[in-house]
Design a protein around this motif. Sequence first.
Motif, mmCIF file in Angstrom:
data_model
loop_
_atom_site.group_PDB
_atom_site.id
_atom_site.type_symbol
_atom_site.label_atom_id
_atom_site.label_comp_id
_atom_site.label_asym_id
_atom_site.label_seq_id
_atom_site.Cartn_x
_atom_site.Cartn_y
_atom_site.Cartn_z
ATOM 1 N N SER A 103 -31.211 12.892 -27.592
ATOM 2 C CA SER A 103 -30.740 11.546 -27.321
ATOM 3 C C SER A 103 -31.219 11.112 -25.940
ATOM 4 O O SER A 103 -31.813 11.903 -25.193
ATOM 5 N N LEU A 104 -30.965 9.843 -25.637
ATOM 6 C CA LEU A 104 -31.685 9.229 -24.519
ATOM 7 C C LEU A 104 -31.422 9.895 -23.166
ATOM 8 O O LEU A 104 -32.358 10.266 -22.452
ATOM 9 N N THR A 105 -30.159 10.042 -22.786
ATOM 10 C CA THR A 105 -29.904 10.572 -21.442
ATOM 11 C C THR A 105 -30.377 12.017 -21.334
ATOM 12 O O THR A 105 -30.880 12.447 -20.283
ATOM 13 N N PHE A 132 -27.839 0.900 -16.178
ATOM 14 C CA PHE A 132 -26.802 1.389 -17.089
ATOM 15 C C PHE A 132 -26.150 2.615 -16.433
ATOM 16 O O PHE A 132 -26.845 3.473 -15.884
ATOM 17 N N SER A 134 -25.019 5.400 -17.298
ATOM 18 C CA SER A 134 -25.509 6.729 -17.658
ATOM 19 C C SER A 134 -26.754 7.089 -16.830
ATOM 20 O O SER A 134 -26.904 8.230 -16.373
ATOM 21 N N ASP A 135 -27.615 6.117 -16.623
ATOM 22 C CA ASP A 135 -28.826 6.363 -15.830
ATOM 23 C C ASP A 135 -28.460 6.641 -14.383
ATOM 24 O O ASP A 135 -29.051 7.506 -13.723
ATOM 25 N N TYR A 192 -29.814 -3.947 -19.370
ATOM 26 C CA TYR A 192 -28.786 -4.004 -20.423
ATOM 27 C C TYR A 192 -27.781 -5.132 -20.197
ATOM 28 O O TYR A 192 -27.242 -5.691 -21.145
ATOM 29 N N ASP A 217 -36.616 3.400 -18.633
ATOM 30 C CA ASP A 217 -35.607 3.499 -19.687
ATOM 31 C C ASP A 217 -35.798 2.262 -20.573
ATOM 32 O O ASP A 217 -35.540 1.135 -20.129
ATOM 33 N N ALA A 219 -34.316 1.566 -23.501
ATOM 34 C CA ALA A 219 -33.266 1.428 -24.518
ATOM 35 C C ALA A 219 -33.178 0.004 -25.044
ATOM 36 O O ALA A 219 -32.989 -0.216 -26.241
ATOM 37 N N HIS A 220 -33.323 -0.978 -24.137
ATOM 38 C CA HIS A 220 -33.167 -2.377 -24.551
ATOM 39 C C HIS A 220 -34.504 -3.075 -24.738
ATOM 40 O O HIS A 220 -34.539 -4.286 -24.957
ATOM 41 N N CYS A 240 -33.628 4.786 -26.864
ATOM 42 C CA CYS A 240 -32.791 5.241 -27.973
ATOM 43 C C CYS A 240 -33.157 4.446 -29.221
ATOM 44 O O CYS A 240 -33.909 3.478 -29.154
ATOM 45 N N TYR A 242 -30.678 3.416 -31.562
ATOM 46 C CA TYR A 242 -29.513 2.828 -32.254
ATOM 47 C C TYR A 242 -29.328 1.349 -31.980
ATOM 48 O O TYR A 242 -28.466 0.729 -32.578
ATOM 49 N N LYS A 243 -30.142 0.782 -31.081
ATOM 50 C CA LYS A 243 -29.997 -0.653 -30.780
ATOM 51 C C LYS A 243 -30.943 -1.432 -31.687
ATOM 52 O O LYS A 243 -30.684 -1.587 -32.872
HETATM 53 C C1 PLP Z 1 -30.047 1.253 -20.844
HETATM 54 C C2 PLP Z 1 -29.327 2.440 -21.403
HETATM 55 N N1 PLP Z 1 -29.604 3.671 -20.927
HETATM 56 C C3 PLP Z 1 -28.965 4.764 -21.378
HETATM 57 C C4 PLP Z 1 -27.996 4.668 -22.359
HETATM 58 C C5 PLP Z 1 -27.297 5.917 -22.800
HETATM 59 O O1 PLP Z 1 -27.773 6.352 -24.006
HETATM 60 P P1 PLP Z 1 -27.344 7.746 -24.695
HETATM 61 O O2 PLP Z 1 -25.863 7.749 -24.812
HETATM 62 O O3 PLP Z 1 -28.003 7.649 -26.046
HETATM 63 O O4 PLP Z 1 -27.854 8.833 -23.865
HETATM 64 C C6 PLP Z 1 -27.700 3.414 -22.905
HETATM 65 C C7 PLP Z 1 -26.680 3.277 -23.950
HETATM 66 O O5 PLP Z 1 -26.306 2.219 -24.404
HETATM 67 C C8 PLP Z 1 -28.370 2.268 -22.397
HETATM 68 O O6 PLP Z 1 -28.093 1.037 -22.839
#
Ligand code: PLP
Length: 426
Positions: A103-105, A132, A134-135, A192, A217, A219-220, A240, A242-243
């Motif tokens: 997964s992404l992180t 985000f 998590s980053d 995001y 990153d 993701a978006h 990721c 899932y979006k």
């Molecule tokens: C920009 C961004 N980075 C990282 C993540 C974290 O992703 P994950 O939980 O799949 O590691 C998200 C989750 O929505 C995100 O929007």
Amino acid sequence: MAMTEVDARRRDEADPGHRDLFRIPPAEGGGYAEVAYMAGNSLGLQPRATRDELLEDLDAWARLGVEGHLEAGRPWLPYHELLTEQAARLVGGLPSETVVMNSLTVNLHLLMVSFYRPSGTRTRIVIEDAAFPSDSYAVRSQVAFHGLDPDAEVVRLRPRDGEDCLRTEDVLAYLRDEGGRVALVLLGGVNYLTGELMDIPAITGAARAAGAVAGWDLAHAAGNVPLRLHEWGVDFAAWCSYKYLNSGPGALSGVFVHEWHLGDPDLPRFEGWWSTAAATRFEMTPTSRPPATVEAWQISNPPIYAMGPVRTSLELFDKVGMEALRARSLRLTAYLESLLDEVLPGRPLVQVTPRDPERRGCQLSVRTTAMGANELARRLRHEHGVIADARQPDIVRFAPVPLYSTYDDCRRVAEALAAIFPKDAS
Ligand SMILES: Cc1ncc(COP(=O)(O)O)c(C=O)c1O
């Protein structure tokens, strides 16, 4: 006034998208059969094909047991390879540069093992202040892992006072002035929160010119905007699925590592049995022989029931084509913006996403100043059948997704906002 159902439906007939390929959730409010789904930037909807494909993979296990590794219709051992070419096309990478795994992180961490190597005075990681969380946690923990102080080494670039979005010129200026201290730039391709599309090629070029590594990153951005990672000289990226890639909650992540890093024996990597070249994997040797491809970053064998939905989704993107999707996305988001332009003035709502279509994907973020974001999202859903996505404290995000959103969904958003904030009450 463009905000009529007749007008929206006429636009939908002329520019229909691929809604019939998706399962659209039923609406709970507003008297509509289906929700106006504006949260594909958070979790994309389920393609109809996904369920059948998953069942096929499950049946193969029931029928074949362990022999499915080689004999399933889509054999499990090399399953990830089925995703590679399409994922590469989606982000403008070479197949040797692209893989789907983890997964992404987790992937951002694995990539930082290789690409965040602080040394001497080059120790900083540059992120955006609105990264985000998590980053932010990931980069701070990487800095701490190297025995350095995250408060000192993680630089958070802020928009100018009174502005919501980060100006490319300000990122470039930072890299020009401080680039010698920067080990890694890790920004979101599309932010995001604000929906801002960063100038990936310009920032990548400036980071590399400063001697830093450029990581993204996405993701978006993946499945939202066209990407040309190889051509832009991006060092590494992860996203990721899932979006915008509609592969289900927690779906797998894609990874890109530029060709010029592949096969570099000096790059540290964490390894497992999937890091060794496929041809030698079952020789059971104590040391690995990694291929000169991004597959060297793989660690574990592929999770088939997580891979299946990504495969189905990537096939869809391949069939429709990112350029065609972007073209419809520009039309749909421009339409939503034109409706917001009619509704927002005089109400306690402000668009924070850039107005320039080249500086955004499909998402339009709106700041709400008279009601919390959660409360607004709740009322949109329960009173109007509109699913939007709240980011505390005050941002609601609307993402008309070109694969399945309609012009009438956009009209419903505007109509709902107008009803929730009657003009005389604001
Ligand atoms: C920009 C961004 N980075 C990282 C993540 C974290 O992703 P994950 O939980 O799949 O590691 C998200 C989750 O929505 C995100 O929007």
